[in-house]
Design a protein around this motif. Structure first.
Motif, short mmCIF file in Angstrom:
data_model
loop_
_atom_site.label_atom_id
_atom_site.label_comp_id
_atom_site.label_asym_id
_atom_site.label_seq_id
_atom_site.Cartn_x
_atom_site.Cartn_y
_atom_site.Cartn_z
N ALA A 1 0.70 -1.16 0.09
CA ALA A 1 0.08 -0.03 0.11
C ALA A 1 0.88 1.35 0.04
O ALA A 1 0.53 2.41 -0.83
CB ALA A 1 -1.01 0.01 1.21
N GLU A 2 1.84 1.26 0.84
CA GLU A 2 2.89 2.45 1.06
C GLU A 2 3.29 2.69 -0.32
O GLU A 2 3.58 3.67 -0.88
CB GLU A 2 3.80 2.21 1.91
N LEU A 3 3.93 1.71 -1.11
CA LEU A 3 4.73 1.79 -2.37
C LEU A 3 3.81 2.35 -3.35
O LEU A 3 4.07 3.27 -4.21
CB LEU A 3 5.24 0.35 -2.64
N LYS A 4 2.57 1.96 -3.27
CA LYS A 4 1.61 2.26 -4.42
C LYS A 4 1.11 3.82 -4.11
O LYS A 4 1.42 4.57 -5.16
CB LYS A 4 0.27 1.61 -4.34
N ALA A 5 1.02 4.14 -2.77
CA ALA A 5 0.59 5.55 -2.51
C ALA A 5 1.66 6.56 -2.60
O ALA A 5 1.48 7.72 -3.14
CB ALA A 5 0.17 5.54 -0.77
#
Ligand SMILES: Nc1ncnc2c1ncn2[C@@H]1O[C@H](COP(=O)(O)OP(=O)(O)OP(=O)(O)O)[C@@H](O)[C@H]1O
Ligand SMILES: [Mg+2]
Lengths: 250, 257
Positions: free
Chosen positions: A222-226
């Motif tokens: 999620a972090e990487l996408k965000a």
């Protein structure tokens, strides 16, 4: 609570080329940590060092607190290793059950428990019905599931999976993912090297993308996408590692 | 636990061998065919004064046993060779097993197989009218000698399997070396019938001592030459075992030992 995987500035050189370059990686108990990267990025080399098969050139790697070089025996007792390449010739003329029982004995499952434990893991991956067929007659997916079963024989604390669903059909992949999830619920830690972004997205609590042996970026899916406003891990991956084919660059 | 490892690996070797029925059949048949061949053709051509006995078949039995053990030495190293190439050796090395279990299980298995074959050879010889001068105890002594030679040949073949880059080289080397190894020994003719230089080579060949020991047991009884031949064989086996262990260590130290 100690780390299950604790890798610090780990490097491995082959002659002039550096396959793994100052890599740092950790995994806590019960975590699924993904190791992503283009072909030749150094995933398998990293895994081989963790599996005590390849001495590091520099840096340290500990599994369950044991150094992979100085306490290789203690590490081996605690890991299950499912290799990227499975050649059925490795157990030519053996049935799935025989291979599993032999490996159970090699993992020092108590003699009286060997048969039962082998049957258990075969049941777990849905191979009971095929247990008495020769492994060389298995389909690719069945062979992968058999490898997974054998990696679980001694109830390892850390399961190392090198591209566990390479070449599998959609059904088999979901099957394998379900097993992995179930194992994690039981508290097993998993290191997963894969080239499938959807697989990493579904399974991993955290992941590290490497390229040319070096860490490029780490975080939760999620972090990487965000961070870059992407919808898919594919996008994240290409943003960080570019579009060029690897074999040409090398 | 060490016994459990050796047993499990031996089971693997045994299953792989037993399932290849045709392979097994020919391995058992081959020495018997050789025996009949020697009895029928070569025997008639041999001069009893050169060979030292009128019973050429009895003279040839130890040679055929040695021949078989050399041939089996090549197949003894094959699983190691293929485990190296399929990557299964890596899987085995990632397990909490002793490195020596792999080698020891191979020795145990190979000695069992070879003993069975030696017994078949002696049985066929018996049918053809050859009986060891030393009787039943001599048969046991022959088995021990064959086991020692098995140790030596298996160790040599495993050392080679570790040293070569791939099975192509392995078979090229063993194919090249097997026959000279046999003919540069006393397998089919006595040393005294050889030119001097060949005698020197044959004296350095461990096969010669194994054959000499077995031949004394077959033809002469419990003679004084026996301990000498056995001593030389033990020495050669020990030496090859050290070389084998060293090469295996080298092969596995690229991996963590
Ligand atoms: N034994 C070896 N000798 C020499 N070079 C090696 C060796 N093993 C790996 N390499 C090199 O190290 C680099 C990393 O290889 P590695 O197998 O770790 O990549 P990978 O990330 O697992 O790739 P893939 O996705 O294709 O499996 C490559 O450039 C490879 O050629
Ligand atoms: Mg790889």
């Amino acid at each position: 609570m100690g780390m299950i995987i604790d890798v610090e500035r780990l490097s491995r050189r082959f002659g002039q080329s550096t396959a793994v370059d100052e890599l740092t990686l950790t995994a806590g108990a019960g975590e699924v940590v993904g190791l992503l990267g283009p072909n030749g990025a150094g995933k398998t080399t990293t895994i081989r060092m963790l599996a005590t098969l390849l001495p590091p050139s520099s840096g340290t790697a500990r599994v369950c607190g044991f150094d992979v070089v100085r306490a290789a025996g203690d590490v081996r007792l605690r890991i299950g290793y499912v290799m990227q390449q499975v050649s059925p010739m490795g157990y030519y003329m053996l049935t799935g059950r025989e291979k599993t029982e032999i490996e159970a004995a090699l993992y020092h499952v108590p003699r009286k428990r060997v048969k039962a434990r082998a049957a258990e893991v075969l049941e777990l991956v849905g191979l009971s019905a095929h247990a008495d067929r020769l492994v060389q007659a298995y389909s690719g997916g069945m062979q992968k599931r058999l490898e997974l079963a054998c990696g679980l024989l001694h109830r390892p604390e850390l399961l190392i999976l090198d591209e566990p669903t390479l070449g599998l059909d959609v059904q088999s992949r979901h099957h394998v993912w379900d097993h992995i999830r179930q194992l994690c619920q039981e508290g097993m830690t998993v290191l997963l090297a894969t080239n499938y972004m959807d697989e990493a997205d579904r399974l991993c609590d955290r992941l590290t993308i490497i390229d040319h042996g070096r860490e490029v970026v780490s975080g939760t899916p999620a972090e990487l996408k965000a961070a870059i406003g992407a919808d898919s891990l594919d996008e994240v991956f290409l943003r960080h590692t570019g579009h060029a084919l690897r074999e040409e660059a090398a | 636990m060490w016994a459990q490892e050796v047993l499990a690996l031996s089971r693997r070797w045994l299953l792989m061998t037993l399932r290849e029925r045709l392979n097994l059949l020919f391995s058992v048949l081959q020495p018997a065919v050789w025996l009949v061949f020697f009895a029928g053709s070569l025997g008639g051509a041999m001069d009893a004064r050169v060979v030292g006995t009128t019973d050429y078949l009895a003279f040839a039995v130890p040679g055929i046993i040695a021949f078989t053990v050399v041939g089996n030495g090549v197949s003894a190293a094959m699983p190691l060779l293929f485990d190296k190439e399929t990557g299964y050796l890596d899987k085995l090395m990632s397990m909490p097993i002793r490195r020596s279990s792999l080698i020891v299980s191979r020795f145990v298995f190979q000695m069992g197989m070879n003993s069975a074959q030696v017994l078949v050879i002696l049985l066929v010889a018996l049918v053809l009218g050859v009986r060891p001068a030393t009787g039943l105890a001599g048969v046991l002594a022959i088995l021990v000698t064959a086991a020692l030679l098995t140790l030596a040949m298996t160790a040599a073949a495993m050392a080679l399997a570790c040293a070569v880059p791939s099975h192509g080289t392995f078979f090229a080397v063993t194919g090249f070396a097997s026959l000279p190894l046999l003919f540069m020994s006393n397998a089919f003719v006595p040393l005294t019938a050889m030119p001097a230089w060949m005698q020197v080579v044959a004296r350095a060949n461990p096969l010669t001592y194994a054959i000499e020991a077995m031949r004394l047991l077959m033809l002469d009884g419990w003679s004084a030459g026996l301990p000498v031949a056995m001593g030389a064989l033990v020495l050669a086996s020990a030496l090859l075992l050290v070389v084998g262990a060293w090469q295996f260590g080298r092969q596995t130290s690229e991996r963590v030992a």
